[in-house]
Motif scaffolding. Structure first.
Motif, PDB file in Angstrom:
ATOM      1  N   UNK A 226       0.825  -1.204   0.000  1.00 40.83           N
ATOM      2  CA  UNK A 226       0.000   0.000   0.000  1.00 40.83           C
ATOM      3  C   UNK A 226       0.865   1.261   0.000  1.00 40.83           C
ATOM      4  N   UNK A 227       1.972   1.206   0.718  1.00 39.51           N
ATOM      5  CA  UNK A 227       2.858   2.368   0.804  1.00 39.51           C
ATOM      6  C   UNK A 227       3.478   2.687  -0.559  1.00 39.51           C
ATOM      7  N   UNK A 228       3.981   1.670  -1.247  1.00 40.48           N
ATOM      8  CA  UNK A 228       4.585   1.888  -2.556  1.00 40.48           C
ATOM      9  C   UNK A 228       3.528   2.306  -3.573  1.00 40.48           C
ATOM     10  N   UNK A 229       2.350   1.728  -3.477  1.00 39.32           N
ATOM     11  CA  UNK A 229       1.275   2.086  -4.410  1.00 39.32           C
ATOM     12  C   UNK A 229       0.930   3.567  -4.292  1.00 39.32           C
ATOM     13  N   UNK A 230       0.926   4.100  -3.091  1.00 38.87           N
ATOM     14  CA  UNK A 230       0.642   5.529  -2.910  1.00 38.87           C
ATOM     15  C   UNK A 230       1.677   6.381  -3.634  1.00 38.87           C
ATOM     16  N   UNK A 231       2.949   6.021  -3.517  1.00 37.82           N
ATOM     17  CA  UNK A 231       4.007   6.778  -4.201  1.00 37.82           C
ATOM     18  C   UNK A 231       3.798   6.728  -5.718  1.00 37.82           C
ATOM     19  N   UNK A 232       3.489   5.544  -6.246  1.00 33.14           N
ATOM     20  CA  UNK A 232       3.247   5.392  -7.677  1.00 33.14           C
ATOM     21  C   UNK A 232       2.047   6.231  -8.106  1.00 33.14           C
TER      22      UNK A 232
END
Length: 437
Positions: A226-232
């Motif tokens: 979820x954390x990486x998806x937010x950055x993307x």
């Protein structure tokens, strides 16, 4: 004749005694110093460039009470700092004291254990709070933190005022941060205003998973998706400068924010000192402040990552006792007061140091107090290879593939988990245990 000789001898002897009782200097000891004086010692210390001037100022105070100990400070640009110092140590250069993040040096077997020195000198470690036990490795102390790096959200008040948008809230989750960044984004090309600037470092995206209690050395890294998806997604929104653009233009959080076209900047406490310096040099003309970094749903507000920056002793130093004396002063309450007065968060703290940190209120940011009220999680476990292998290599390389669209978020997290086990855990995981969280 006998009486005359006797009288002359008596005068000579009396004169010798009187001379001995007078201002005659004590004979040097075999070590080279006069009896009752301490032997002069010169130490060599490597210091991070941002800390150099404050470290020197603290040392000048130390030297007033310890004139026999001379410390020669040296530094190199931060991008080459750790690699350079590791090379110097491995080649046998006589460096006595080392400043920096301790984990970078743990695999060198060059750090002196400090527990006996702490006990022998009755060093007060209570002011370090949980950082003291949290920085231990296999139950041993290898460094004392003179400052720490906590994260905060900096924002350009002038841009928010011009847009008529309320300032960021002190209790804001990551989805609210994304929406606010979109709202504050406008324009195109060179005239574009970004809603936020998020530095290339992987910490800036995995932060929200660590805030929720996860660790980058966990076998199951599912919470990091979820954390990486937010950055993307924020890159897709156009509300943050794309990773690829940051790399190709050599963009940097400090210069980007000071330019005046970034509404929010997610970065550490050291940015306070950078912005104050820019104000002193008349390089910025906008108003700014801070609020706590966004937090995950279910986690308390003002939860931050923290990384201690320590002073360590080279195991091969020829003057370990004197080196520890310097270490204990610079990393203790006296040195902490110097760093706090310059806007740095300190490893050691007490009421006087907190007052020095807040100052008289004449300097920005207005809400500096948030730094002193944070709940802290270690940015990563302070174990050998975690920073070099996991953060700087595995997370950095795999994040690049995700942010350039070469692999999916799911695939990225899967590969990170596999590489953490293969490249780090198989090498260090069984032999090292981190301190209390």
């Amino acid at each position: 004749m006998k009486k005359t000789l006797s009288l002359a001898l008596s005068v000579i002897l009396t004169g010798g005694v009187l001379a001995g009782c007078g201002g005659k200097k004590a004979e040097p000891t075999p070590g080279g110093a006069a009896e009752g004086e301490q032997k002069p010692v010169t130490l060599r210390m490597s210091v991070l460039p941002d800390d150099l001037e404050t470290m020197k100022a603290s040392y000048e105070e130390f030297k007033k009470e310890n004139p026999n100990i001379t410390v020669n400070f040296e530094t190199v640009p931060v991008k080459q700092y750790y690699e350079k110092v590791r090379m110097q140590l491995s080649s046998g250069e006589e460096i006595d004291l080392i400043g920096g993040t301790m984990d970078v040096f743990l695999d060198t077997n060059i750090l002196e254990e400090l527990d006996d020195y702490i006990k022998k000198n009755n060093t007060d470690v209570s002011g370090y709070g949980p950082l003291y036990d949290g920085s231990k490795v296999n139950g041993k102390t290898y460094g004392l933190p003179y400052r720490k790096s906590n994260w905060m959200l900096y924002y350009n008040k002038t841009l928010f005022d011009q847009a008529g948008v309320p300032y960021p809230k002190a209790d804001m989750n990551w989805n609210e941060f994304r929406e606010l960044a979109k709202k504050m984004t406008k324009g195109e090309g060179a005239n574009k205003t970004y809603g936020a600037y998020v530095q290339q470092w992987p910490q800036t995206w995995y932060m929200q998973s660590v805030q929720a209690g996860a660790s980058i050395i966990d076998k199951d890294l599912t919470p990091f998706k979820q954390a990486l998806q937010l950055r993307v997604d924020m890159e897709k929104d156009g509300s943050i400068m794309p990773w690829a653009e940051q790399i190709t233009t050599s963009a940097h959080y400090n210069a980007a924010f000071q330019k005046g076209n970034v509404a929010m900047n997610l970065i550490g406490d050291w940015h306070v000192a950078q912005l104050r310096q820019a104000e002193d040099e008349k390089k910025i003309n906008f108003d700014w402040d801070v609020v706590p970094v966004p937090h995950p749903e279910g986690s308390p507000a003002n939860t931050s990552l923290a990384t201690p920056v320590s002073i360590m002793i080279n195991k091969k130093s020829k003057h370990k006792e004197e080196a520890y004396k310097v270490l204990a002063y610079l990393a203790g309450p006296q040195g902490a007061k110097q760093f706090a007065s310059k806007g740095f968060l300190t490893g050691y703290t007490n009421d006087d140091i907190k007052k020095a940190y807040i100052g008289d209120g004449s300097r920005k940011p207005k809400n500096l107090h948030y730094f002193l009220e944070q709940k802290e999680y270690p940015e990563y476990p302070f174990l050998p290879g975690v920073k070099n292998i996991i953060v700087n290599t595995v997370f950095t390389q795999e994040t690049q593939l995700a942010l350039t669209g070469e692999q999916t978020v799911d695939k990225t997290i899967q590969k990170i988990a596999e590489r953490v086990q293969k490249e780090w855990a198989d090498k260090y995981g069984k032999d090292f245990t981190a301190g209390k969280k």
